[in-house]
Scaffold this motif. Structure first.
Motif, mmCIF file in Angstrom:
data_model
loop_
_atom_site.group_PDB
_atom_site.id
_atom_site.type_symbol
_atom_site.label_atom_id
_atom_site.label_comp_id
_atom_site.label_asym_id
_atom_site.label_seq_id
_atom_site.Cartn_x
_atom_site.Cartn_y
_atom_site.Cartn_z
ATOM 1 N N ARG A 200 0.808 -1.215 0.000
ATOM 2 C CA ARG A 200 0.000 0.000 0.000
ATOM 3 C C ARG A 200 0.849 1.277 0.000
ATOM 4 O O ARG A 200 0.325 2.352 -0.261
ATOM 5 C CB ARG A 200 -0.937 0.003 1.204
ATOM 6 C CG ARG A 200 -1.866 -1.211 1.269
ATOM 7 C CD ARG A 200 -2.826 -1.240 0.100
ATOM 8 N NE ARG A 200 -3.564 -2.478 -0.013
ATOM 9 C CZ ARG A 200 -4.713 -2.726 0.600
ATOM 10 N NH1 ARG A 200 -5.247 -1.804 1.409
ATOM 11 N NH2 ARG A 200 -5.331 -3.869 0.422
ATOM 12 N N GLN A 243 -4.418 2.251 3.266
ATOM 13 C CA GLN A 243 -4.531 2.452 1.832
ATOM 14 C C GLN A 243 -3.289 3.095 1.221
ATOM 15 O O GLN A 243 -2.941 2.819 0.075
ATOM 16 C CB GLN A 243 -5.751 3.326 1.526
ATOM 17 C CG GLN A 243 -7.072 2.706 1.938
ATOM 18 C CD GLN A 243 -7.376 1.444 1.162
ATOM 19 O OE1 GLN A 243 -7.312 1.414 -0.061
ATOM 20 N NE2 GLN A 243 -7.704 0.375 1.877
ATOM 21 N N CYS A 244 -2.642 3.984 1.967
ATOM 22 C CA CYS A 244 -1.455 4.671 1.473
ATOM 23 C C CYS A 244 -0.691 5.258 2.651
ATOM 24 O O CYS A 244 -1.226 5.354 3.760
ATOM 25 C CB CYS A 244 -1.827 5.775 0.475
ATOM 26 S SG CYS A 244 -2.976 7.013 1.116
ATOM 27 N N SER A 259 -8.746 2.977 5.098
ATOM 28 C CA SER A 259 -9.864 3.010 4.151
ATOM 29 C C SER A 259 -11.040 3.816 4.675
ATOM 30 O O SER A 259 -11.922 4.214 3.905
ATOM 31 C CB SER A 259 -10.317 1.573 3.831
ATOM 32 O OG SER A 259 -10.624 0.874 5.032
ATOM 33 N N THR A 289 -6.273 8.162 -1.606
ATOM 34 C CA THR A 289 -5.383 7.272 -2.350
ATOM 35 C C THR A 289 -3.929 7.713 -2.333
ATOM 36 O O THR A 289 -3.051 6.967 -2.765
ATOM 37 C CB THR A 289 -5.843 7.168 -3.812
ATOM 38 O OG1 THR A 289 -5.892 8.500 -4.383
ATOM 39 C CG2 THR A 289 -7.234 6.541 -3.906
ATOM 40 N N SER A 290 -3.664 8.932 -1.852
ATOM 41 C CA SER A 290 -2.290 9.427 -1.867
ATOM 42 C C SER A 290 -2.099 10.441 -0.748
ATOM 43 O O SER A 290 -3.034 11.152 -0.368
ATOM 44 C CB SER A 290 -1.979 10.079 -3.218
ATOM 45 O OG SER A 290 -0.646 10.535 -3.270
ATOM 46 N N SER A 304 -8.037 12.412 -2.725
ATOM 47 C CA SER A 304 -9.057 11.426 -3.115
ATOM 48 C C SER A 304 -9.540 11.809 -4.504
ATOM 49 O O SER A 304 -9.081 12.802 -5.082
ATOM 50 C CB SER A 304 -10.218 11.426 -2.114
ATOM 51 O OG SER A 304 -10.961 12.633 -2.220
ATOM 52 N N SER A 305 -10.482 11.060 -5.042
ATOM 53 C CA SER A 305 -10.966 11.369 -6.389
ATOM 54 C C SER A 305 -11.755 12.665 -6.427
ATOM 55 O O SER A 305 -11.897 13.283 -7.487
ATOM 56 C CB SER A 305 -11.837 10.220 -6.904
ATOM 57 O OG SER A 305 -12.963 10.031 -6.049
#
Length: 337
Positions: A200, A243-244, A259, A289-290, A304-305
């Motif tokens: 991850r 997650q990261c 998460s 995610t980063s 995130s997105s």
């Protein structure tokens, strides 16, 4: 930024409330360790001293240059020209196009492609100086000085039979054409179960002597020299996965994000979980995610997105949220190629 920006506010916040306390995971810490195995959450004094020495040096340098960091930041125009240049230049096979991971420094740009190659570009010379070929795609990269760390989720066959291969983690650290270490993780064992790890996050410690590997359950610290496992820190939650993650520029704090949007700040000096900041983002379809720290070490940003959030480490709070730009599929596809 002094190391004690975590104290006493964060520690008191952790100890004064049980409402947000996540379920504890029982690990081998609670039982006698097998011989020759490192103790969880315990960095041997010799290794810890190296990390503290690195922190002292980097922290002093960063404080002296905290104003010049902002003054030398690239302009939006320069960033745009750099993006255009990268999108028009390919160092990977055109038949298997796509970039899976990228990391950059003032001297180098490292890209990992779907063609299973990792390329190191010398920015001044504008040419590839190293190409590392793999049997599986590299999905995680980090860069410190001339050291390049590459992380692969790769299948490992357990037996010469028809049984499916078991995924494992392989991390390779290179310096030029020399392989400094190759680390493989095939399983994670607690007192109750054995699980297959999933990669991850991957960071090279600022001292360049350690590599930090993040799985869904643990933060591992390995010595580059001899690829020795120094210790690991177990996630305090049994309800969510990491997650990261990313190492602080001074090397004594590691941020791992779950998460459910919790930011766990691991304190290597005190060898414990110093704080948990909550993003209130438990939407797994829009998970973080980063994550990265600012060069001056005072802030971190999570992505995130839907948005980029900036956090103040001293205040232990988010201070700005930048919505993601409208999706442009054609533009994204061109950039990915």
């Amino acid at each position: 930024l002094h190391y004690t920006f975590f104290c006493p506010k964060i520690r008191s916040a952790n100890t004064n409330t049980n409402a947000n306390k996540r379920p504890r995971v029982e690990t081998q810490t609670d039982q006698q360790q097998p011989p020759n195995q490192p103790k969880p959450s315990h960095i041997p004094p010799s290794h810890l001293q190296k990390m503290v020495t690195t922190w002292e040096s980097l922290s002093k340098h960063r404080k002296a240059n905290k104003k010049t960091i902002a003054s030398t930041a690239p302009t939006p125009e320069l960033l745009q020209s750099s993006l255009t240049q990268l999108s028009q230049t390919s160092y990977h096979k055109a038949t298997t196009s796509g970039i899976l991971a990228m990391v950059a420094s003032p001297e180098y740009i490292v890209t990992a492609g779907k063609d299973k190659n990792t390329c190191v570009l010398d920015r001044a010379a504008q040419q590839v100086i190293h190409t590392y070929k793999h049997t599986s795609p590299v999905r995680f990269l980090d860069l410190q000085g001339s050291l390049v760390a590459m992380g692969i989720d790769t299948p490992v066959t357990t037996a010469p039979s028809a049984a499916p291969a078991v995924p494992a983690i392989t991390v390779i650290v290179m310096k030029g054409d020399t392989q400094l270490c190759k680390i493989t993780l095939e399983s994670e064992t607690t007192t109750t179960e054995t699980t297959t790890p999933s990669l991850r996050g991957l960071s090279i410690h600022p001292s360049q002597e350690y590599v930090i590997i993040l799985t869904q359950n643990r933060v591992y610290i390995y010595a580059v020299d001899g690829q020795q496992l120094i210790t690991y820190f177990q996630s305090p939650s049994s309800a969510s996965e990491y997650q990261c993650g990313k190492i602080h520029p001074d090397g004594l704090i590691y941020c791992a994000i779950t998460s459910e949007g919790a930011l766990d700040l691991w304190d290597f000096k005190n060898q414990s979980l110093a704080s948990t900041m909550n993003s209130n983002n438990n939407n797994k379809t829009d998970a973080i995610t980063s994550v990265t720290f600012s060069p001056n070490g005072y802030h971190l940003a999570t992505v995130s997105s839907s948005a980029t959030t900036v956090w103040d480490l001293k205040k232990q709070a988010s201070i700005a949220t930048l919505p993601a730009p409208a999706d442009n599929s054609d533009s994204n596809n061109n950039n990915n190629n």
